[in-house]
Design a protein around this motif. Structure first.
Motif, PDB file in Angstrom:
ATOM      1  N   UNK A   1       0.811  -1.207   0.000  1.00  0.00           N
ATOM      2  CA  UNK A   1       0.000   0.000   0.000  1.00  0.00           C
ATOM      3  C   UNK A   1       0.844   1.256   0.000  1.00  0.00           C
ATOM      4  N   UNK A   2       0.199   2.366   0.389  1.00  0.00           N
ATOM      5  CA  UNK A   2       0.876   3.648   0.405  1.00  0.00           C
ATOM      6  C   UNK A   2      -0.119   4.788   0.427  1.00  0.00           C
ATOM      7  N   UNK A   3       0.329   5.932  -0.033  1.00  0.00           N
ATOM      8  CA  UNK A   3      -0.433   7.176   0.032  1.00  0.00           C
ATOM      9  C   UNK A   3      -1.478   7.232  -1.085  1.00  0.00           C
ATOM     10  N   UNK A   4      -2.724   7.490  -0.704  1.00  0.00           N
ATOM     11  CA  UNK A   4      -3.824   7.478  -1.662  1.00  0.00           C
ATOM     12  C   UNK A   4      -3.615   8.464  -2.804  1.00  0.00           C
ATOM     13  N   UNK A   5      -3.314   9.724  -2.458  1.00  0.00           N
ATOM     14  CA  UNK A   5      -3.196  10.749  -3.494  1.00  0.00           C
ATOM     15  C   UNK A   5      -2.028  10.502  -4.441  1.00  0.00           C
ATOM     16  N   UNK A   6      -1.065   9.698  -4.005  1.00  0.00           N
ATOM     17  CA  UNK A   6       0.087   9.366  -4.850  1.00  0.00           C
ATOM     18  C   UNK A   6      -0.197   8.128  -5.693  1.00  0.00           C
ATOM     19  N   UNK A   7      -0.644   7.052  -5.053  1.00  0.00           N
ATOM     20  CA  UNK A   7      -0.831   5.796  -5.769  1.00  0.00           C
ATOM     21  C   UNK A   7      -1.985   5.837  -6.751  1.00  0.00           C
ATOM     22  N   UNK A   8      -2.978   6.688  -6.514  1.00  0.00           N
ATOM     23  CA  UNK A   8      -4.117   6.719  -7.442  1.00  0.00           C
ATOM     24  C   UNK A   8      -3.673   7.069  -8.858  1.00  0.00           C
TER      25      UNK A   8
ATOM     26  N   UNK B   1      -3.954   2.122   2.810  1.00  0.00           N
ATOM     27  CA  UNK B   1      -3.958   3.420   2.134  1.00  0.00           C
ATOM     28  C   UNK B   1      -4.056   4.510   3.202  1.00  0.00           C
ATOM     29  N   UNK B   2      -3.599   5.697   2.858  1.00  0.00           N
ATOM     30  CA  UNK B   2      -3.708   6.828   3.785  1.00  0.00           C
ATOM     31  C   UNK B   2      -3.777   8.115   2.986  1.00  0.00           C
ATOM     32  N   UNK B   3      -4.521   9.086   3.509  1.00  0.00           N
ATOM     33  CA  UNK B   3      -4.725  10.365   2.834  1.00  0.00           C
ATOM     34  C   UNK B   3      -3.870  11.449   3.469  1.00  0.00           C
ATOM     35  N   UNK B   4      -3.275  12.288   2.630  1.00  0.00           N
ATOM     36  CA  UNK B   4      -2.452  13.396   3.125  1.00  0.00           C
ATOM     37  C   UNK B   4      -3.335  14.582   3.482  1.00  0.00           C
TER      38      UNK B   4
END
Length: 353
Positions: free
Chosen positions: A224-231, A257-260
């Motif tokens: 996983x990772x950062x939502x705004x990046x991986x999308x 996932x995580x949101x900035x």
């Protein structure tokens, strides 16, 4: 392909510091030096790269950042690579990297989060090399609260030995320490209580924050990772979780996932797109990082997650310390993991095998 773990770090090993995304402004260089000294105090030698300029949104032109990143990641004398922090556009490195050379090289730990997700998650998916989604270098001087580990603990942990992290049930509600005024900051201000929250109906009712009397125990390999990046990568060859699961985790994944800072509507759209692109298809459960990102006028961040990911019909556990809200619970992309959530117990155990 099988998941490969870089060997555990030992005193005397070298750690490379480079900025694949944003560099460090002059007024924050003192904090950088504090962080480097903290790594050196653990017995490691720090190799500081030349791509560190903080005058703009990137530390150097893409070609230079890619060369330095490749050089450190394939240098057998460098055992881990960590950036000062994330940034905005490390995505421009992806087509410039020699992925076959990265596959063939002796595995090196890659550490970070935020914009670094655009490199770390594809690194694990494409090469099978485990990466650490955890604190960045500038966070390293902070003492990990009881129950949590730092990235330095994880990259030096014996392979194959499980390690369990338990959240402190407190976090920082908002804001960051001003490193210009307090470059030596080493204690998190954890001023707000908060536990993990089960969002799906298995918790006792959709969105009620319950965990159910019987609790939850779920396993899978982490990715996983950062939502705004991986999308921005979903649907591309850089983020094929299904192929990774077929090869490495036929039992399924724990996708996090995580949101900035995207508002709830933006995050809802991002997650819908990621789901439709198949990113969550192999998920046994979804882990959602705690966020300070704003709600929408008629949609909360929790509701945004449920709206987009509820159709998966898997457990959704939110407010986990794997995002931009201190403290930090590092997760190893590729590691086997077991998450437990009951009314009285929250923990995640990872095994590097």
């Amino acid at each position: 392909m099988s998941v490969r773990y870089p060997r555990p770090l030992r005193p005397g090993d070298r750690i490379g510091v480079t900025s694949p995304s944003s560099g460090v402004p002059k007024e924050l260089r003192e904090r950088l030096e504090v962080a480097i000294r903290r790594v050196e105090a653990r017995g490691y030698e720090v190799v500081l790269g030349s791509c560190m300029d903080g005058a703009g949104h990137v530390s150097a032109p893409a070609a230079e950042r890619a060369r330095e990143f490749m050089s450190m990641m394939t240098d057998p004398g460098i055992r881990a690579v960590v950036p000062p922090w994330g940034g905005e556009t490390a995505i421009d490195l992806l087509p410039l990297l020699d992925w076959q050379r990265l596959r063939d090289a002796e595995p090196t730990w890659l550490v970070g989060y935020s914009d670094m997700s655009v490199l770390m998650t594809p690194m694990t998916l494409l090469t099978g090399i485990a990466t650490v989604h955890g604190n960045n270098l500038m966070d390293t001087p902070y003492r990990a609260p009881e129950g949590l580990l730092s990235w330095l603990d994880i990259v030096s942990a014996p392979q194959g030995r499980p390690f369990t992290q338990i959240p402190p049930d407190r976090h920082r509600a908002s804001g960051w320490d001003d490193y210009r005024l307090h470059p030596e900051a080493s204690e998190f201000t954890l001023d707000t209580p908060g536990r993990w929250t089960r969002l799906d109906s298995g918790g006792g009712g959709v969105g009620d924050g319950g965990v159910g009397a019987e609790g939850l125990e779920v396993e899978g390999r982490l990715i996983g990772g950062c939502t705004e990046i991986l999308c921005n990568l979903t649907g591309t060859g850089y983020l094929d979780t299904s192929a990774f699961a077929r090869a490495e985790a036929p039992e399924g994944l724990l996708v996090y996932v995580e949101a900035v800072d995207g508002d709830a509507f933006a995050i809802c759209r991002n997650l819908h797109g990621m789901r439709m692109a198949g990113f969550f298809d192999p998920a046994n459960a979804v882990i959602v990082g705690r966020t300070s990102a704003p709600d929408g006028a008629s949609l909360t961040q929790h509701e945004a997650v449920l709206d987009a990911l509820g159709p998966l019909n898997v457990p959704i556990i939110a407010d986990v310390e794997c995002g931009h809200v201190p403290p930090y619970l590092p997760l190893v992309n590729g590691a086997r993991a077991r998450l437990v959530l009951t009314p009285t117990r929250s923990e995640i155990t990872q095994t590097l095998d």
